[in-house]
Design a protein around this motif. Structure first.
Motif, PDB file in Angstrom:
ATOM      1  N   TYR A   1       0.847  -1.195   0.000  1.00 10.23           N
ATOM      2  CA  TYR A   1       0.000   0.000   0.000  1.00 10.23           C
ATOM      3  C   TYR A   1       0.876   1.235   0.000  1.00 10.23           C
ATOM      4  O   TYR A   1       1.722   1.414   0.871  1.00 10.23           O
ATOM      5  CB  TYR A   1      -0.929   0.005   1.221  1.00 10.23           C
ATOM      6  N   LYS A   2       0.694   2.111  -0.976  1.00  8.17           N
ATOM      7  CA  LYS A   2       1.541   3.282  -1.138  1.00  8.17           C
ATOM      8  C   LYS A   2       1.236   4.354  -0.094  1.00  8.17           C
ATOM      9  O   LYS A   2       0.119   4.456   0.413  1.00  8.17           O
ATOM     10  CB  LYS A   2       1.368   3.878  -2.544  1.00  8.17           C
ATOM     11  N   LEU A   3       2.260   5.166   0.199  1.00  6.79           N
ATOM     12  CA  LEU A   3       2.132   6.281   1.132  1.00  6.79           C
ATOM     13  C   LEU A   3       2.224   7.631   0.432  1.00  6.79           C
ATOM     14  O   LEU A   3       1.926   8.659   1.034  1.00  6.79           O
ATOM     15  CB  LEU A   3       3.229   6.205   2.199  1.00  6.79           C
ATOM     16  N   THR A   4       2.679   7.625  -0.816  1.00 12.59           N
ATOM     17  CA  THR A   4       2.867   8.873  -1.553  1.00 12.59           C
ATOM     18  C   THR A   4       2.207   8.789  -2.918  1.00 12.59           C
ATOM     19  O   THR A   4       1.899   7.698  -3.412  1.00 12.59           O
ATOM     20  CB  THR A   4       4.365   9.194  -1.752  1.00 12.59           C
ATOM     21  N   THR A   5       2.071   9.961  -3.543  1.00  8.92           N
ATOM     22  CA  THR A   5       1.536  10.013  -4.900  1.00  8.92           C
ATOM     23  C   THR A   5       2.638   9.941  -5.942  1.00  8.92           C
ATOM     24  O   THR A   5       2.391   9.534  -7.074  1.00  8.92           O
ATOM     25  CB  THR A   5       0.728  11.309  -5.110  1.00  8.92           C
ATOM     26  N   ASP A   6       3.845  10.350  -5.544  1.00  9.57           N
ATOM     27  CA  ASP A   6       4.951  10.443  -6.508  1.00  9.57           C
ATOM     28  C   ASP A   6       6.308  10.128  -5.895  1.00  9.57           C
ATOM     29  O   ASP A   6       7.339  10.461  -6.457  1.00  9.57           O
ATOM     30  CB  ASP A   6       4.990  11.854  -7.108  1.00  9.57           C
ATOM     31  N   GLY A   7       6.313   9.490  -4.732  1.00  9.20           N
ATOM     32  CA  GLY A   7       7.563   9.195  -4.039  1.00  9.20           C
ATOM     33  C   GLY A   7       7.928  10.233  -3.003  1.00  9.20           C
ATOM     34  O   GLY A   7       8.795   9.983  -2.156  1.00  9.20           O
ATOM     35  N   VAL A   8       7.264  11.385  -3.029  1.00 10.25           N
ATOM     36  CA  VAL A   8       7.570  12.462  -2.085  1.00 10.25           C
ATOM     37  C   VAL A   8       6.302  13.038  -1.446  1.00 10.25           C
ATOM     38  O   VAL A   8       6.207  13.144  -0.222  1.00 10.25           O
ATOM     39  CB  VAL A   8       8.359  13.600  -2.783  1.00 10.25           C
ATOM     40  N   HIS A   9       5.328  13.421  -2.280  1.00  9.30           N
ATOM     41  CA  HIS A   9       4.117  14.050  -1.761  1.00  9.30           C
ATOM     42  C   HIS A   9       3.150  12.986  -1.246  1.00  9.30           C
ATOM     43  O   HIS A   9       2.955  11.953  -1.874  1.00  9.30           O
ATOM     44  CB  HIS A   9       3.450  14.894  -2.845  1.00  9.30           C
TER      45      HIS A   9
END
Length: 206
Positions: free
Chosen positions: A179-187
């Motif tokens: 499950y991802k925590l960011t939209t682009d690796g940063v935001h």
């Protein structure tokens, strides 16, 4: 504390700014909103004033340029600082020779915190910069490590509260959850903002 209000000021880059310009309360929809909503509901009897002064793209030098207006003149009771991602990210995506490497980052940060100590009675909260890519071995995360170490050093030097947001993200990534925590690796997406807010709330006591 003026007029019985406790003024909490959050300052940083786009991760802090997140949606504040579209929000009538100027709080935004990121981790600052979640912290705001937690305290407004958990302690409704308290008179909190939340101020979000995150600015997209800011590095530590940009905070320095607006420190008098956006921090010292507002005289907060609590100041929470989240900075460092762009100081590293700019090294990865720009050939601009005007880079801020760890030594200068620390020098400017010390200057800012000296002014807070001299001019206010604010409780200081230092947040670790989070991550650059959801990959522990990314170049950005490797370059970020000395900046995280500096914030630990400054937390001790200035008797500040440390919020280990970088470590929270590292711990999550080590689980290899999909499950991802960011939209682009940063935001941050909503889960990333929740992790930041939860880490803040767990570590800040006032």
């Amino acid at each position: 504390m003026e007029d019985g209000k406790m003024r909490l000021l959050f300052i940083g880059d786009s991760i802090t700014e997140w949606g504040r310009h579209e929000d009538p309360e100027n709080i935004g929809s990121g981790y600052v909103r979640l912290i705001h909503d937690y305290y407004k509901t958990a302690k409704p009897e308290q008179n909190y004033e939340f101020i979000n002064l995150g600015v997209g793209g800011d590095r530590i030098s940009d905070l320095q340029a607006r420190w008098i207006r956006d921090v010292l003149q507002l005289n907060p009771d609590i100041i929470s600082i989240s900075i460092g991602i762009n100081d590293v990210w700019r090294q990865l995506d720009s050939e601009d020779p005007d880079q801020i490497y760890p030594e200068q980052f620390e020098e400017i940060y010390v200057n800012l915190l000296d002014h807070v100590k001299e001019k206010t009675n604010a409780m200081i909260i230092l947040m670790e910069p989070t991550i650059i890519e959801e990959n522990l071995e990314s170049e950005g995360n490797k370059k970020l490590k000395p900046y995280v170490d500096i914030i630990h050093k400054l937390a001790k030097k200035f008797a500040a509260t440390l919020v280990p947001t970088h470590q929270s993200f590292v711990s999550y990534l080590k689980t290899q959850a999909d499950y991802k925590l960011t939209t682009d690796g940063v935001h941050m997406n909503s889960a990333g903002n929740m992790l930041m807010a939860a880490t803040w709330i767990q570590n800040v006591k006032f």
